[in-house]
Design an enzyme around this catalytic site. Structure first.
Site, mmCIF file in Angstrom:
data_model
loop_
_atom_site.group_PDB
_atom_site.id
_atom_site.type_symbol
_atom_site.label_atom_id
_atom_site.label_comp_id
_atom_site.label_asym_id
_atom_site.label_seq_id
_atom_site.Cartn_x
_atom_site.Cartn_y
_atom_site.Cartn_z
ATOM 1 N N ARG A 206 43.188 44.438 13.837
ATOM 2 C CA ARG A 206 42.955 44.395 12.373
ATOM 3 C C ARG A 206 41.856 44.298 12.236
ATOM 4 O O ARG A 206 40.800 43.365 12.883
ATOM 5 C CB ARG A 206 43.888 43.256 11.782
ATOM 6 C CG ARG A 206 43.474 42.636 10.327
ATOM 7 C CD ARG A 206 43.741 43.807 9.425
ATOM 8 N NE ARG A 206 43.070 43.249 8.077
ATOM 9 C CZ ARG A 206 43.553 42.607 7.067
ATOM 10 N NH1 ARG A 206 44.962 41.943 7.538
ATOM 11 N NH2 ARG A 206 43.199 41.994 6.065
ATOM 12 N N ARG A 215 45.001 48.920 6.961
ATOM 13 C CA ARG A 215 45.148 47.872 7.901
ATOM 14 C C ARG A 215 45.920 48.489 9.102
ATOM 15 O O ARG A 215 47.067 48.981 8.545
ATOM 16 C CB ARG A 215 45.843 46.531 7.481
ATOM 17 C CG ARG A 215 45.005 45.710 6.271
ATOM 18 C CD ARG A 215 45.060 46.150 4.738
ATOM 19 N NE ARG A 215 44.036 45.557 3.803
ATOM 20 C CZ ARG A 215 44.447 44.291 3.230
ATOM 21 N NH1 ARG A 215 45.400 43.642 3.687
ATOM 22 N NH2 ARG A 215 43.461 43.851 2.735
ATOM 23 N N ASP A 218 49.010 43.568 8.519
ATOM 24 C CA ASP A 218 48.666 42.574 7.669
ATOM 25 C C ASP A 218 49.810 41.570 7.877
ATOM 26 O O ASP A 218 51.105 41.979 7.908
ATOM 27 C CB ASP A 218 48.697 43.204 6.297
ATOM 28 C CG ASP A 218 47.674 42.192 5.251
ATOM 29 O OD1 ASP A 218 47.025 41.625 5.906
ATOM 30 O OD2 ASP A 218 47.422 42.761 4.261
ATOM 31 N N ASP A 220 50.817 37.849 6.137
ATOM 32 C CA ASP A 220 50.214 36.999 5.341
ATOM 33 C C ASP A 220 51.322 35.983 4.978
ATOM 34 O O ASP A 220 52.370 36.188 4.880
ATOM 35 C CB ASP A 220 50.257 37.736 3.937
ATOM 36 C CG ASP A 220 48.984 38.555 3.620
ATOM 37 O OD1 ASP A 220 47.962 38.171 4.393
ATOM 38 O OD2 ASP A 220 49.031 39.407 2.897
#
Length: 297
Positions: A206, A215, A218, A220
């Site tokens: 990444r 990306r 990801d 999160d």
């Protein structure tokens, strides 16, 4: 689990805990020891009280438990103190010892001590996304990497949704994203779970060279039960989650009754988004992910 710790020793408080009526009526002094296990690196590097746990507050909370509602057992008192300590989001594990030096034992003795150890296990919501390379493989790899994280177990994996990439005005278009949400139970502090998320992203190369750039992966951290944070390094719940159909749609699919703290029911938040926002998120059952050790969800 971090090797760092804060130790509070010999805290004295008056309470009315015990099995016998006389203990409830007359009360006695109890002594409490508390050891908090947490990662103190950020606090030390920034000399920042907000990145640690205030031991003065912990002391006040422990005294409030001892002085508060009577319990028959000091095991109960120790458990209550441990629960109060774990309510501090940074604490990964806590050890509590409650001493009862005036216990009603008709023999010579020095002390009676009950020790308990508790770990913080919280439900966390992790959002996954990828729009470069083998997108599904990246999401699947992230699921297995989360499951392999110490102190963490994957409880559920959402269906996969495909979403048009968000780009800054004037920027070139990007490939569509695949998105999913993973529910995990973890004993890690939110900061440690975030560090693990970044490590998983790094394993998939990444890059963070541009905002809203494409990306490979990801990962999160969207929400952690019982934890709120205004820290720019980790804001919880995620400040834009309520506006993102690519987060809300898979989250509502895997947990229809889910609540986004401070915002409301996830399914209702999704329904309230503009039609074009919701229409841009398409469920892809042909790309279903496999939970660790199970069949496709």
């Amino acid at each position: 689990m971090s090797a760092d710790r804060i130790e509070l020793r010999g805290l004295r408080a008056f309470g009315r805990h015990g099995v016998f009526d006389a203990e409830r009526e007359l009360g006695q002094e109890f002594v409490v020891d508390v050891t908090l296990h947490l990662d103190l690196r950020a606090a030390a590097e920034g000399d920042d009280l907000t990145r640690t746990v205030n031991y003065g507050v912990v002391a006040q909370e422990a005294v409030a438990v001892v002085a508060g509602e009577p319990a028959a057992l000091i095991e109960t008192v120790a458990g209550r103190i441990a629960a109060a300590c774990l309510a501090h989001g940074l604490v990964e594990r806590v050890e509590v010892a409650v001493h009862k030096p005036a216990a009603p034992i008709p023999l010579p003795f020095d002390d009676v001590v009950v020790r308990v150890e508790r770990s913080a296990v919280r439900r966390a919501v992790v959002a996954l996304g990828a729009n470069l390379g083998d997108r599904r493989a990246a999401l699947q790899g992230a699921v297995h990497a989360l499951a392999a994280t110490a102190g963490t177990s994957v409880r559920a994996v959402s269906p996969v949704f495909e979403t048009a990439a968000l780009v800054l005005p004037g920027s070139p278009g990007q490939p569509d994203y695949l998105n999913a949400v993973v529910l995990v139970d973890t004993a890690l502090a939110p900061e440690a779970l975030l560090a693990r998320a970044h490590a998983i992203e790094a394993a998939y190369l990444r890059e963070r060279s541009e905002r809203w750039g494409p990306r490979t992966l990801d990962v999160d951290l969207v929400a952690v039960d019982g934890v709120t944070s205004d820290d720019p390094a980790l804001t919880l719940p995620h400040p834009r989650a309520a506006e993102r159909a690519f987060v809300l749609a898979p989250w509502a699919a895997v947990d229809p009754g889910a609540q986004l703290p401070g915002a409301g029911n996830v399914a209702q938040l999704l329904a309230a988004l503009p039609d074009e926002e919701r229409a841009g998120v398409r469920r892809r059952d042909d790309l279903a992910l496999f939970p660790p050790g199970g069949e496709a969800t």
